[in-house]
Design a protein around this motif. Structure first.
Motif, PDB file in Angstrom:
ATOM      1  N   TYR A 230      81.801 -11.829 120.207  1.00 58.84           N
ATOM      2  CA  TYR A 230      81.408 -10.148 120.093  1.00 58.84           C
ATOM      3  C   TYR A 230      80.123  -9.394 119.261  1.00 58.84           C
ATOM      4  CZ  TYR A 230      82.942  -5.570 117.881  1.00 58.84           C
ATOM      5  OH  TYR A 230      83.289  -4.535 117.587  1.00 58.84           O
ATOM      6  N   LEU A 231      79.528 -10.364 118.517  1.00 62.89           N
ATOM      7  CA  LEU A 231      78.062 -10.025 118.813  1.00 62.89           C
ATOM      8  C   LEU A 231      77.203 -10.512 119.574  1.00 62.89           C
ATOM      9  CD1 LEU A 231      77.282 -11.421 114.578  1.00 62.89           C
ATOM     10  CD2 LEU A 231      78.107  -8.814 115.308  1.00 62.89           C
ATOM     11  N   GLY A 232      77.226 -11.058 120.358  1.00 61.43           N
ATOM     12  CA  GLY A 232      75.844 -10.965 121.926  1.00 61.43           C
ATOM     13  C   GLY A 232      75.790 -11.860 121.272  1.00 61.43           C
ATOM     14  N   GLY A 233      76.586 -13.614 121.110  1.00 61.72           N
ATOM     15  CA  GLY A 233      75.902 -14.686 121.839  1.00 61.72           C
ATOM     16  C   GLY A 233      75.609 -15.013 122.941  1.00 61.72           C
ATOM     17  N   ASP A 234      76.363 -14.270 123.976  1.00 57.90           N
ATOM     18  CA  ASP A 234      75.739 -14.746 125.763  1.00 57.90           C
ATOM     19  C   ASP A 234      74.407 -13.927 126.050  1.00 57.90           C
ATOM     20  OD1 ASP A 234      76.990 -12.564 125.016  1.00 57.90           O
ATOM     21  OD2 ASP A 234      78.333 -12.921 126.809  1.00 57.90           O
ATOM     22  N   LYS A 235      73.773 -13.187 125.070  1.00 53.85           N
ATOM     23  CA  LYS A 235      72.952 -12.380 125.266  1.00 53.85           C
ATOM     24  C   LYS A 235      72.276 -12.177 124.743  1.00 53.85           C
ATOM     25  CE  LYS A 235      76.483  -8.252 125.843  1.00 53.85           C
ATOM     26  NZ  LYS A 235      77.869  -9.065 125.398  1.00 53.85           N
ATOM     27  N   LEU A 236      71.476 -13.797 124.150  1.00 52.65           N
ATOM     28  CA  LEU A 236      69.967 -13.567 123.901  1.00 52.65           C
ATOM     29  C   LEU A 236      69.209 -13.432 124.596  1.00 52.65           C
ATOM     30  CD1 LEU A 236      71.059 -16.852 121.532  1.00 52.65           C
ATOM     31  CD2 LEU A 236      70.822 -14.862 120.572  1.00 52.65           C
ATOM     32  N   VAL A 237      67.869 -12.735 124.043  1.00 56.57           N
ATOM     33  CA  VAL A 237      66.723 -12.700 124.726  1.00 56.57           C
ATOM     34  C   VAL A 237      65.040 -13.461 125.372  1.00 56.57           C
ATOM     35  CG1 VAL A 237      65.303 -11.171 125.951  1.00 56.57           C
ATOM     36  CG2 VAL A 237      67.384 -10.714 126.043  1.00 56.57           C
ATOM     37  N   ALA A 238      64.869 -14.640 125.432  1.00 49.91           N
ATOM     38  CA  ALA A 238      63.714 -15.111 124.476  1.00 49.91           C
ATOM     39  C   ALA A 238      62.646 -14.150 125.133  1.00 49.91           C
ATOM     40  CB  ALA A 238      63.448 -16.647 125.455  1.00 49.91           C
ATOM     41  N   GLU A 239      62.117 -13.827 126.489  1.00 51.47           N
ATOM     42  CA  GLU A 239      61.086 -12.994 126.604  1.00 51.47           C
ATOM     43  C   GLU A 239      61.832 -11.853 128.114  1.00 51.47           C
ATOM     44  OE1 GLU A 239      56.905 -14.570 129.019  1.00 51.47           O
ATOM     45  OE2 GLU A 239      58.681 -15.681 129.418  1.00 51.47           O
ATOM     46  N   ARG A 240      61.049 -11.287 128.015  1.00 50.76           N
ATOM     47  CA  ARG A 240      61.380  -9.785 128.911  1.00 50.76           C
ATOM     48  C   ARG A 240      59.903  -9.248 129.712  1.00 50.76           C
ATOM     49  NH1 ARG A 240      65.840  -7.032 128.105  1.00 50.76           N
ATOM     50  NH2 ARG A 240      67.244  -7.363 126.476  1.00 50.76           N
ATOM     51  N   VAL A 241      59.124  -9.640 130.508  1.00 46.45           N
ATOM     52  CA  VAL A 241      58.452  -9.009 131.078  1.00 46.45           C
ATOM     53  C   VAL A 241      58.759  -8.226 131.793  1.00 46.45           C
ATOM     54  CG1 VAL A 241      56.600  -9.941 132.560  1.00 46.45           C
ATOM     55  CG2 VAL A 241      57.595 -11.274 131.267  1.00 46.45           C
ATOM     56  N   TRP A 242      57.728  -6.738 131.979  1.00 42.24           N
ATOM     57  CA  TRP A 242      57.708  -5.089 132.208  1.00 42.24           C
ATOM     58  C   TRP A 242      56.393  -5.722 133.293  1.00 42.24           C
ATOM     59  CZ3 TRP A 242      58.154  -5.645 127.387  1.00 42.24           C
ATOM     60  CH2 TRP A 242      59.110  -4.883 127.040  1.00 42.24           C
ATOM     61  N   PRO A 243      56.441  -5.008 134.920  1.00 39.43           N
ATOM     62  CA  PRO A 243      55.289  -5.395 135.504  1.00 39.43           C
ATOM     63  C   PRO A 243      53.960  -3.967 135.469  1.00 39.43           C
ATOM     64  CG  PRO A 243      57.285  -3.724 137.087  1.00 39.43           C
ATOM     65  CD  PRO A 243      58.075  -3.873 135.197  1.00 39.43           C
ATOM     66  N   ALA A 244      53.706  -4.079 136.219  1.00 42.31           N
ATOM     67  CA  ALA A 244      51.986  -3.070 135.892  1.00 42.31           C
ATOM     68  C   ALA A 244      52.373  -1.620 136.039  1.00 42.31           C
ATOM     69  CB  ALA A 244      51.264  -3.324 136.662  1.00 42.31           C
ATOM     70  N   GLY A 245      52.345  -0.936 134.661  1.00 44.26           N
ATOM     71  CA  GLY A 245      53.356   0.024 135.739  1.00 44.26           C
ATOM     72  C   GLY A 245      54.188   0.827 135.201  1.00 44.26           C
ATOM     73  N   GLY A 246      54.830   0.044 134.480  1.00 37.40           N
ATOM     74  CA  GLY A 246      56.801   0.000 135.010  1.00 37.40           C
ATOM     75  C   GLY A 246      57.273  -0.654 133.716  1.00 37.40           C
ATOM     76  N   GLY A 247      56.133  -0.632 132.856  1.00 40.64           N
ATOM     77  CA  GLY A 247      56.395  -1.098 131.039  1.00 40.64           C
ATOM     78  C   GLY A 247      57.149   0.321 129.935  1.00 40.64           C
ATOM     79  N   PRO A 248      57.554   0.506 128.402  1.00 36.39           N
ATOM     80  CA  PRO A 248      57.807   1.101 127.981  1.00 36.39           C
ATOM     81  C   PRO A 248      56.221   2.109 127.810  1.00 36.39           C
ATOM     82  CG  PRO A 248      59.285  -0.096 126.922  1.00 36.39           C
ATOM     83  CD  PRO A 248      58.389  -1.599 128.438  1.00 36.39           C
ATOM     84  N   GLY A 249      56.360   3.083 127.493  1.00 30.66           N
ATOM     85  CA  GLY A 249      55.361   3.468 126.820  1.00 30.66           C
ATOM     86  C   GLY A 249      54.948   4.793 128.193  1.00 30.66           C
ATOM     87  N   GLY A 250      52.623   5.075 128.147  1.00 29.72           N
ATOM     88  CA  GLY A 250      53.178   6.187 128.984  1.00 29.72           C
ATOM     89  C   GLY A 250      51.646   6.154 129.585  1.00 29.72           C
ATOM     90  N   ASN A 251      50.721   7.136 129.130  1.00 32.95           N
ATOM     91  CA  ASN A 251      49.671   7.327 129.776  1.00 32.95           C
ATOM     92  C   ASN A 251      48.248   6.564 129.114  1.00 32.95           C
ATOM     93  OD1 ASN A 251      50.183   8.372 131.801  1.00 32.95           O
ATOM     94  ND2 ASN A 251      50.102  10.593 130.948  1.00 32.95           N
ATOM     95  N   VAL A 252      48.883   6.603 127.082  1.00 31.83           N
ATOM     96  CA  VAL A 252      47.763   5.517 126.086  1.00 31.83           C
ATOM     97  C   VAL A 252      48.049   3.802 126.558  1.00 31.83           C
ATOM     98  CG1 VAL A 252      47.446   5.681 123.899  1.00 31.83           C
ATOM     99  CG2 VAL A 252      47.962   7.938 125.250  1.00 31.83           C
TER     100      VAL A 252
END
Length: 422
Positions: A238-260
């Motif tokens: 229920y707490l998300g034992g099957d949703k463990l995440v070791a790593e996330r990778v975002w493509p160039a220009g597509g990650g969280p953030g903005g112009n800075v």
């Protein structure tokens, strides 16, 4: 008015109750084999057995069907399809306080509510002092209930319901009753009931209480039974034992953030640099955020990590100190910030990380991502050690640091000194 129109009006008036009756019957004549987008099934295909003396927990998100299930088992709501078989008298703690009359005193309401719940007058008299003492409203028991606070009314109502002797008890989120002290009394009372050989069905969002009281649990989702098993296994799922995440990778220009700045990678690493979702309590955890600085003359970029429990509580917030003073100017490029959680610090369980990049001087958030990584800390020891001997079950609290302990001899007993000399 013409005679024909008058007759049509009478016929229409007589026909309306018949049409309404047909519509009412149509509401219950639902074919479960046909998917109708206009029909919402509060429960569907839910089937399970509860053995005599078993303490069963029921968990799930809001709208999963938990309260509907308990109302069906309590005979408050009749199921559209299927049936529920119960063998023995049932006491239900669902709508605590139902039947209390504001003009009657607390004493009179205890007798009236006890009768509504199925107790005889003799049973209420025999348990009256115990009920009132448990509620904590002894001083006001002969005061009309309309002068009680809402918490006092709920405490007295719970006390009446909790002292029923029915072999089957159905409980729905009663730990929200009263203040913290009274909630502890409620939990202790339910714990006693669970160990008395009575059958208990317990719904609660308080997972610690669920683990303490129950041995088995059901998990409902969208009105369906999705899991049935040992309480620890079901709670973990229920707490998300099957949703463990070791790593996330975002493509160039597509990650969280903005112009800075923009995040490009988030990862939890072992000591040897390999990504992992599960760590022993003896292992340090390296939390890494990589980001692209998109400005040729960016201000000092501060990193922040918030470690969260599955319930959404913040365990701690760590702020990057390497940009102290705001003098570090970052130019265009890829940067990496690493924060190390030391070994023997976190308790067992699932933890999620919120990663934030901010302007150090103005405190403005430039990039943020929740659940950037989600990992589990596990205890490698299993019984036979100090913990297994003296601390049964999980350590309490969000952290379990290995602190520096010392033992020093201040003075020796004179008798012991003489024995040593001889």
């Amino acid at each position: 008015m013409r005679e024909g129109s008058w007759l049509k009006g009478i016929a229409s008036l007589l026909q309306r109750p018949i049409e309404n009756f047909r519509r009412l019957r149509a509401l219950s004549n639902i074919d479960p084999g046909i998917e109708d987008p206009n029909v919402l099934w509060a429960l569907r295909d839910v089937s399970f057995d509860v053995m005599d003396g078993e303490v069963l927990g029921v968990i799930g998100g809001n709208g999963a069907g938990k309260s509907t299930l308990l109302k069906i088992l309590s005979r408050i709501t009749m199921p559209t399809r299927g049936e529920a078989d119960l063998y023995g008298k049932v006491s239900s703690l669902l709508e605590v306080g139902t039947g209390f009359h504001p003009e009657l005193t607390g004493r009179e309401n205890v007798f009236m509510n006890g009768t509504i719940l199925g107790m005889s007058a003799r049973e209420v008299r025999a348990k009256f002092e115990e009920i009132v003492e448990f509620s904590g409203v002894t001083r006001f028991i002969d005061t009309p209930v309309k002068w009680y606070s809402s918490g006092m009314r709920m405490r007295l109502a719970f006390s009446v319901a909790a002292h029923l002797d029915a072999p089957i008890m159905i409980v729905d989120e009663v730990l929200a009753v009263g203040d913290v002290t009274f909630q502890k009394k409620c939990l202790a009372k339910l714990d006693d009931v669970g160990h008395s050989g009575r059958t208990v069905l317990f719904v609660s969002h308080n997972l610690a209480a669920l683990r303490r009281i129950c041995t088995r649990a059901l998990m409902l989702k969208d009105g369906r039974l999705v899991m049935d098993g040992p309480v620890d296994v079901v709670v973990k799922e229920y707490l998300g034992g099957d949703k463990l995440v070791a790593e996330r990778v975002w493509p160039a220009g597509g990650g969280p953030g903005g112009n800075v700045v923009q995040l490009t990678r988030a990862v939890a690493l072992r000591q040897d640099g390999t990504p992992a979702t599960r760590f022993g309590e003896h292992e340090p955890i390296h939390l890494v955020m990589e980001f692209e600085c998109r400005s040729v003359n960016a201000p000092g970029i501060s990193g922040r990590l918030a470690l969260m429990t599955p319930q959404g509580d913040c365990i701690f917030l760590s702020v990057d100190h390497t940009t102290r003073g705001g003098q570090q100017i970052m130019r265009g490029g890829i940067y990496r910030k690493t924060c190390v959680i030391p070994s023997y610090f976190l308790n067992e369980g699932i933890h999620s990380v919120v990663m934030v990049l901010a302007n150090y001087m103005t405190n403005e958030k430039l990039a943020e991502f929740e659940n950037a990584v989600v990992f589990e800390v596990m205890d490698r020891y299993v019984g036979g050690d100090v913990r297994g001997e003296y601390l049964k079950g999980a350590f309490p609290g969000a952290v379990r640091p290995m602190l520096d302990w010392r033992t020093e001899t201040i003075a020796m007993d004179d008798c012991h000194s003489r024995l040593v000399q001889n």
